[in-house]
Enzyme design. Structure first.
Site, PDB file in Angstrom:
ATOM      1  N   LEU A   1     -11.898  -7.194  22.003  1.00 11.63           N
ATOM      2  CA  LEU A   1     -10.913  -7.382  21.010  1.00 11.63           C
ATOM      3  C   LEU A   1     -11.363  -7.069  19.629  1.00 11.63           C
ATOM      4  O   LEU A   1     -10.601  -6.946  18.608  1.00 11.63           O
ATOM      5  CB  LEU A   1     -10.665  -8.985  21.006  1.00 11.63           C
ATOM      6  CG  LEU A   1     -10.479  -9.616  22.382  1.00 11.63           C
ATOM      7  CD1 LEU A   1     -10.275 -11.286  22.204  1.00 11.63           C
ATOM      8  CD2 LEU A   1      -9.388  -8.970  23.394  1.00 11.63           C
TER       9      LEU A   1
ATOM     10  N   TYR B   1      -5.115   3.928  11.821  1.00  9.97           N
ATOM     11  CA  TYR B   1      -5.270   2.886  12.532  1.00  9.97           C
ATOM     12  C   TYR B   1      -4.895   3.230  14.204  1.00  9.97           C
ATOM     13  O   TYR B   1      -5.443   3.045  15.121  1.00  9.97           O
ATOM     14  CB  TYR B   1      -4.706   1.554  12.161  1.00  9.97           C
ATOM     15  CG  TYR B   1      -4.660   0.657  13.061  1.00  9.97           C
ATOM     16  CD1 TYR B   1      -5.790  -0.294  13.333  1.00  9.97           C
ATOM     17  CD2 TYR B   1      -3.514  -0.033  13.646  1.00  9.97           C
ATOM     18  CE1 TYR B   1      -6.016  -1.362  14.452  1.00  9.97           C
ATOM     19  CE2 TYR B   1      -3.546  -0.981  14.499  1.00  9.97           C
ATOM     20  CZ  TYR B   1      -4.770  -1.472  14.885  1.00  9.97           C
ATOM     21  OH  TYR B   1      -4.837  -2.840  15.836  1.00  9.97           O
TER      22      TYR B   1
ATOM     23  N   LYS C   1      -7.290   3.496  17.653  1.00  7.96           N
ATOM     24  CA  LYS C   1      -6.901   2.765  18.823  1.00  7.96           C
ATOM     25  C   LYS C   1      -6.631   3.511  20.108  1.00  7.96           C
ATOM     26  O   LYS C   1      -7.082   3.262  21.318  1.00  7.96           O
ATOM     27  CB  LYS C   1      -5.803   1.736  18.629  1.00  7.96           C
ATOM     28  CG  LYS C   1      -6.095   0.486  17.674  1.00  7.96           C
ATOM     29  CD  LYS C   1      -6.983  -0.330  18.571  1.00  7.96           C
ATOM     30  CE  LYS C   1      -7.140  -1.657  17.925  1.00  7.96           C
ATOM     31  NZ  LYS C   1      -8.271  -2.574  18.836  1.00  7.96           N
TER      32      LYS C   1
ATOM     33  N   GLY D   1      19.009 -63.717  11.109  1.00  3.52           N
ATOM     34  CA  GLY D   1      20.359 -64.020  11.175  1.00  3.52           C
ATOM     35  C   GLY D   1      21.351 -62.949  10.918  1.00  3.52           C
ATOM     36  O   GLY D   1      22.566 -63.239  11.270  1.00  3.52           O
ATOM     37  N   VAL D   2      21.219 -61.890  10.604  1.00  5.02           N
ATOM     38  CA  VAL D   2      21.915 -60.734  10.337  1.00  5.02           C
ATOM     39  C   VAL D   2      22.500 -60.181  11.765  1.00  5.02           C
ATOM     40  O   VAL D   2      21.705 -59.903  12.589  1.00  5.02           O
ATOM     41  CB  VAL D   2      21.421 -59.616   9.515  1.00  5.02           C
ATOM     42  CG1 VAL D   2      22.185 -58.523   9.466  1.00  5.02           C
ATOM     43  CG2 VAL D   2      21.234 -60.438   7.905  1.00  5.02           C
TER      44      VAL D   2
END
Length: 376
Positions: free
Chosen positions: A54, A104, A108, A283-284
């Site tokens: 790599l 490049y 390669k 209580g709501v």
């Protein structure tokens, strides 16, 4: 045991590949880094069953570096293997630019030819991947990935430069690359071709890439999660988050408070509705309404509550008493008026899901008391 050598171990693909390889206890991973002595490379080559080659450069200060590293290191590897009469499997990370007329790409391509010649002369298994633009976590911004650069800049609240919004990109996700590389460990090469391909790639224009990343950035304001069934969007979302600084992982949500308690929206989705939560005082009672199409799920995660439902046109009330002692979800079907009442002395916390986003122009919410004896 399988002995593996990874050159370019400190690079983007190398780090991701090594992380997966090291999870398998049957694999011995040897790492060759940029500044390691060549004697270390030779030692690793002596025992290698497979070489993931790599290592490479694509933005050197001088063009000569392309040939020196991309072709030269490949020649060094091949020469040593031939001298030692060794033929490990070689998986080479090349680039689509190998078919282009630039320094490049030429370097390669020359490296590819060195490996193909080695295979022809020795019978070694050589697999070449001419990769398109690879993206994902740990990719260096401002180097060779527009995705990495855009993610980094947007995540750091900077403007990005777009020179050609209509330029088409071909992208491949790092996990797909790594998985294909890992498959090489166990799959016999099929056919006579040297070239291998990642099964899944994506095509997107530069402009659309930027638009998707801006929408991902804006999730913190809109709360709208993109359609993650689209794999490219899913992978871009994952990638973007990896560029956020650790001190910026959290973000506040707007809280809507009134005499009953508070309501906070958490997540929204055009495909999957929305998730929100509420606190409710002692209580709501909340709710006392129904929907024609919208459906919901209620889940009490703190405290105890009565969830009541009554089908429209029916006198029978159904009550579910739910609490954080036995977490459960109550489905709210359409056509059922429903309410939730805090029956403890402290605030309760309830998590909700609705199958659609709230639309103030079409709320699909109609007031109706659940308990008949509380109606006018």
């Amino acid at each position: 045991m399988i002995n593996v050598l990874v050159t370019g171990a400190g690079g983007f693909i190398g780090k991701n590949l090594i992380d997966v390889l090291q999870q398998d206890k049957k694999i011995i991973v040897n790492q060759y880094h940029r500044n390691d002595d060549v004697s270390q490379l030779y030692q690793y080559l002596n025992n290698a069953d497979i070489v993931y080659h790599l290592a490479g450069v694509n933005r050197p200060k001088e063009n000569e570096e392309f040939t020196k590293v991309n072709k030269g290191l490949t020649e060094t590897i091949v020469k040593y293997l031939k001298d030692q009469n060794k033929t490990p499997l070689i998986v080479f990370s090349s680039s689509r630019q190998a078919e282009m007329n630039n320094p490049y790409g030429q370097s390669k391509k020359e490296a590819e030819e060195v490996l193909k010649k080695f295979s022809i002369e020795t019978g070694a298994d050589v697999r070449i991947y001419q990769l398109p633009g690879v993206f994902g976590k740990w990719c260096k911004p401002h180097y060779n990935s527009v995705v990495a650069t855009f993610c980094h800049e947007i995540a750091h609240h900077r403007e990005i430069d777009i020179h050609d919004a209509d330029k088409m990109l071909e992208l491949v996700y790092i996990d797909d690359v790594v998985n294909s590389f890992i498959d090489c460990l166990y799959e016999k090469k099929m056919g006579k071709t040297f070239y291998q391909h990642i099964k899944q790639t994506f095509h997107i224009t530069v402009g659309e890439l930027a638009n998707r990343l801006y929408k991902i950035r804006d999730i913190r304001k809109s709360l709208i999660i993109p359609d993650l069934s689209d794999l490219l969007t899913k992978y871009l979302y994952t990638t973007y988050l990896s560029y956020i600084e650790p001190n910026d992982f959290s973000y506040r949500l707007p809280t809507h408070k009134d005499s009953r308690g508070s309501l906070i929206e958490l997540i929204k989705s055009h495909q999957a509705g929305q998730i929100f939560m509420s606190t409710t005082k002692k209580g709501v009672i909340r709710g006392n309404h129904y929907h024609h199409t919208k459906v919901e799920k209620f889940c009490v995660i703190k405290g105890t509550a009565n969830i009541k439902l009554r089908k429209i046109g029916n006198d029978k009330t159904i009550t579910y008493t739910v609490s954080d002692q036995n977490i459960e979800i109550v489905d709210i079907p359409p056509g059922y008026t429903h309410s939730i009442e805090n029956i403890t002395d402290e605030e309760i916390i309830v998590l909700f899901w609705a199958n659609e986003l709230f639309d103030p122009n079409n709320p699909d919410t109609f007031y109706l008391q659940v308990d008949r004896d509380k109606t006018d």
